[in-house]
Write a protein that holds these residues in place. Structure first.
Motif, PDB file in Angstrom:
ATOM      1  N   GLY A   3       7.390  -5.768  -9.314  1.00 31.51           N
ATOM      2  CA  GLY A   3       8.829  -6.048  -9.231  1.00 31.51           C
ATOM      3  C   GLY A   3       9.443  -5.459  -7.986  1.00 31.51           C
ATOM      4  N   GLY A   4       8.817  -5.714  -6.852  1.00 34.68           N
ATOM      5  CA  GLY A   4       9.410  -5.314  -5.572  1.00 34.68           C
ATOM      6  C   GLY A   4      10.133  -6.496  -4.965  1.00 34.68           C
ATOM      7  N   GLY A   5      10.454  -6.381  -3.707  1.00 32.78           N
ATOM      8  CA  GLY A   5      11.175  -7.457  -3.033  1.00 32.78           C
ATOM      9  C   GLY A   5      10.433  -8.776  -3.108  1.00 32.78           C
ATOM     10  N   HIS A   6       9.132  -8.746  -2.772  1.00 34.88           N
ATOM     11  CA  HIS A   6       8.365  -9.987  -2.730  1.00 34.88           C
ATOM     12  C   HIS A   6       8.200 -10.607  -4.114  1.00 34.88           C
ATOM     13  N   GLY A   7       7.944  -9.776  -5.119  1.00 36.43           N
ATOM     14  CA  GLY A   7       7.769 -10.292  -6.473  1.00 36.43           C
ATOM     15  C   GLY A   7       9.058 -10.904  -7.014  1.00 36.43           C
ATOM     16  N   LEU A   8      10.168 -10.205  -6.793  1.00 37.01           N
ATOM     17  CA  LEU A   8      11.464 -10.697  -7.275  1.00 37.01           C
ATOM     18  C   LEU A   8      11.842 -11.985  -6.547  1.00 37.01           C
ATOM     19  N   ALA A   9      11.596 -12.010  -5.235  1.00 33.66           N
ATOM     20  CA  ALA A   9      11.911 -13.216  -4.455  1.00 33.66           C
ATOM     21  C   ALA A   9      11.043 -14.385  -4.922  1.00 33.66           C
ATOM     22  N   THR A  10       9.775 -14.111  -5.212  1.00 34.77           N
ATOM     23  CA  THR A  10       8.866 -15.166  -5.684  1.00 34.77           C
ATOM     24  C   THR A  10       9.389 -15.772  -6.985  1.00 34.77           C
ATOM     25  N   ALA A  11       9.780 -14.911  -7.921  1.00 33.09           N
ATOM     26  CA  ALA A  11      10.302 -15.402  -9.202  1.00 33.09           C
ATOM     27  C   ALA A  11      11.564 -16.219  -8.991  1.00 33.09           C
ATOM     28  N   TYR A  12      12.418 -15.752  -8.088  1.00 35.91           N
ATOM     29  CA  TYR A  12      13.668 -16.469  -7.804  1.00 35.91           C
ATOM     30  C   TYR A  12      13.377 -17.874  -7.265  1.00 35.91           C
ATOM     31  N   ILE A  59       6.303  -8.324 -14.083  1.00 34.92           N
ATOM     32  CA  ILE A  59       5.846  -7.095 -14.731  1.00 34.92           C
ATOM     33  C   ILE A  59       5.825  -5.979 -13.698  1.00 34.92           C
ATOM     34  N   GLU A  60       6.534  -4.916 -13.995  1.00 35.04           N
ATOM     35  CA  GLU A  60       6.655  -3.814 -13.040  1.00 35.04           C
ATOM     36  C   GLU A  60       6.294  -2.499 -13.736  1.00 35.04           C
ATOM     37  N   CYS A  78       1.618  -9.203  -6.419  1.00 30.72           N
ATOM     38  CA  CYS A  78       2.559  -8.810  -5.346  1.00 30.72           C
ATOM     39  C   CYS A  78       2.733  -7.310  -5.379  1.00 30.72           C
ATOM     40  N   VAL A  79       1.669  -6.544  -5.234  1.00 32.65           N
ATOM     41  CA  VAL A  79       1.788  -5.122  -5.532  1.00 32.65           C
ATOM     42  C   VAL A  79       1.551  -4.209  -4.324  1.00 32.65           C
ATOM     43  N   LEU A 123      -2.678 -14.449  -4.512  1.00 36.19           N
ATOM     44  CA  LEU A 123      -2.658 -13.152  -3.851  1.00 36.19           C
ATOM     45  C   LEU A 123      -1.557 -13.097  -2.797  1.00 36.19           C
ATOM     46  N   ASN A 124      -0.794 -12.026  -2.809  1.00 32.84           N
ATOM     47  CA  ASN A 124       0.242 -11.806  -1.803  1.00 32.84           C
ATOM     48  C   ASN A 124       0.152 -10.336  -1.407  1.00 32.84           C
ATOM     49  N   CYS A 125      -0.463 -10.066  -0.266  1.00 30.10           N
ATOM     50  CA  CYS A 125      -0.698  -8.663   0.113  1.00 30.10           C
ATOM     51  C   CYS A 125      -0.952  -8.551   1.611  1.00 30.10           C
ATOM     52  N   GLY A 126      -1.212  -7.325   2.048  1.00 29.16           N
ATOM     53  CA  GLY A 126      -1.581  -7.098   3.447  1.00 29.16           C
ATOM     54  C   GLY A 126      -0.385  -7.060   4.390  1.00 29.16           C
TER      55      GLY A 126
END
Lengths: 89, 418
Positions: free
Chosen positions: B40-49, B63-64, B236-237, B360-363
């Motif tokens: 539940g960081g920026g990328h995860g929240l933006a993805t859900a949005y 899930i955070e 997205c972690v 996968l969303n990382c790096g």
């Protein structure tokens, strides 16, 4: 600040060392047929463990030897140091 | 959802602002979702949005493990830019710049986007040539870039060290006028509030303990608050990527390293741009509160500590003082650290994986915050359509197999070297 016990010089400050990454990564054997996946694992892929981690450091402002250090990547506690040619047990 | 507006602000003033709706709910996890986003960081929240807004997929849970926005989206130096040379990075980031410009209206949440411009300082003729080349590449990709000479830089940031006999004299700089900063927490909260209003469940204090994978397909996720059946999972972690990858028996071209940042005591307005030092790794801007916001190098060894070590901070601030000597007079207010998912070529990964339904969303290395909207948008597309968008095609995982690396800085695989 970390205090690393160099196996050659004794306890020294972190400032004297430079980092060399995961010490458990092994170069594939010379002369053997190597798959792309094996090269990939050697060059790029890392476990990057949380917890105990064997890693290479160089005592760059001291004896200039490469050493192996077992350190906790979350608490920074250092458990053990070895000379570069000593096997991790 | 209650709209944030002047009218509502006045209306709620009559009840002492005690009757505002909660910005997002605190739901209990359901047994089954269409998509679960882990992190539940920026990328995860933006993805859900963007899953909800662009693809109409609303049966989604985030899930955070801790609380939303408690990781790197709350720990960065808020810089937003698209001054990249390589096409894949430039086009992706510039797409993000468009989303940044519209974000406050889009989210009905003031993210305080401030396009104040970024200047990368050059300290040699060779560096000026490199910047000219990068600036030309940027302009070919439709990004604004201006090459400044020494006098032009002096006009904009006279407080930098322009005296004789300095070790790294300022020769000029490359400026992207449309770059800037934004309020990082507001970005997380704005995305969370909108995602929640469209039906996304934001589940905090919920740790992922394992995955159900069978026949090479994702079947579910096990969490500290029960098992959840799901066919698509987005990871997205950031700095915790390797911990979850291990549970999936995956090894990734990622190492987790610590990056520190700090702010000085607040002072009167002096610096109205973002400035980076060209002879080392140091960047600075001034917040609306007056604090000088600063950052630089990684601590330099694998770390999950989320707190920094003094030698690196001293090194970084030495560079800062070399660039702007007045900084030596300021007191330090706060320092902190965040754990970065450092990829082996310095560029991110937004891709499908060999496991069906696992994305996968990382790096993100040093550049995660500015990528938040573009990352969320492209990751949502990748998950919803089960294929990458052309904007994130260059961010594939397979590039490490094929050798098509996206090595913007040319540093190779030693992520701790900066």
């Amino acid at each position: 600040m970390l205090h690393i016990k160099c196996p050659h010089c004794g306890m020294r400050s972190q400032n004297e060392f430079s980092y060399g990454g995961d010490a458990t990564v092994k170069r594939p054997e010379l002369g053997k047929e190597i798959s792309d996946q094996e090269w990939n694992d050697f060059v790029y892929n890392r476990k990057s463990l949380r917890g105990k981690h064997w890693e290479l450091w160089q005592h760059i402002s001291g004896c200039r030897q490469w050493i192996k250090v077992e350190r906790d990547t979350a608490s920074h506690e250092i458990f053990k140091t070895l000379k570069a040619d000593q096997e991790i047990s | 959802m209650q709209k944030y507006s002047v009218f509502n602000l006045i209306k709620n003033a009559f009840s002492n602002h005690e009757n505002w709706d909660l910005a997002w709910k605190d739901p209990t996890p359901k047994k089954e979702y269409d998509v679960v986003i882990i992190g539940g960081g920026g990328h995860g929240l933006a993805t859900a949005y963007y899953l909800a807004k662009e693809h109409n997929i609303t049966n989604v849970a985030i899930i955070e493990k801790g609380w939303i926005g408690g990781g790197n989206v709350g720990r960065n130096t808020t810089i937003i830019r698209s001054n990249y040379m390589h096409d894949d990075n430039a086009l992706f980031s510039e797409f993000g710049m468009d989303l940044w410009r519209k974000m406050s209206q889009d989210l009905n949440y003031n993210v305080m986007f401030s396009p104040r411009g970024i200047i990368n300082l050059a300290h040699s003729d060779a560096q000026m040539n490199v910047y000219a080349r990068r600036g030309n590449s940027m302009r070919l990709n439709g990004i604004d870039a201006i090459l400044l000479n020494r006098d032009q830089v002096k006009e904009i940031i006279p407080m930098a060290d322009f005296s004789d006999n300095v070790r790294f004299p300022i020769f000029g700089g490359l400026m992207q006028p449309s770059a800037g900063t934004a309020r990082h927490d507001a970005v997380a909260w704005g995305y969370a509030r909108q995602a929640d209003s469209m039906g996304v469940d934001i589940i905090q204090n919920c740790e992922v303990t394992g995955f159900d994978v069978s026949g090479g397909k994702i079947k579910g996720v096990r969490t500290s608050r029960g098992d959840i059946k799901v066919k698509k999972i987005g990871l997205c972690v950031a700095g915790s990527t390797n911990i979850l990858a291990e549970k999936l028996n995956m090894r990734l071209p990622i190492e987790t390293h610590l990056l520190q940042a700090c702010v000085s005591e607040p002072v009167k307005p002096i610096l109205d741009r973002v400035v980076t030092f060209g002879a080392g790794h140091f960047y600075i801007s001034q917040s609306d509160k007056g604090e000088m916001v600063m950052g630089g190098d990684l601590d330099g060894y694998n770390s999950y500590a989320q707190r920094g070590n003094l030698p690196t901070l001293q090194h970084v601030l030495t560079e800062g003082i070399a660039m702007m000597p007045f900084l030596s007079k300021l007191k330090m207010l706060r320092t902190w650290g965040g754990i970065m998912d450092m990829s082996m070529d310095g560029s991110p990964i937004i891709d499908k994986t060999h496991i069906e339904g696992l994305y996968l969303n990382c790096g993100w290395c040093y550049g995660g915050f500015k990528a938040t909207p573009a990352s969320g948008w492209t990751f949502a597309h990748t998950i919803a359509q089960d294929r990458v968008h052309e904007l994130n095609a260059g961010y594939n995982l397979n590039r490490f197999n094929t050798g098509h690396l996206l090595d913007e800085k040319g540093l190779g695989t030693k992520t701790w070297i900066s």
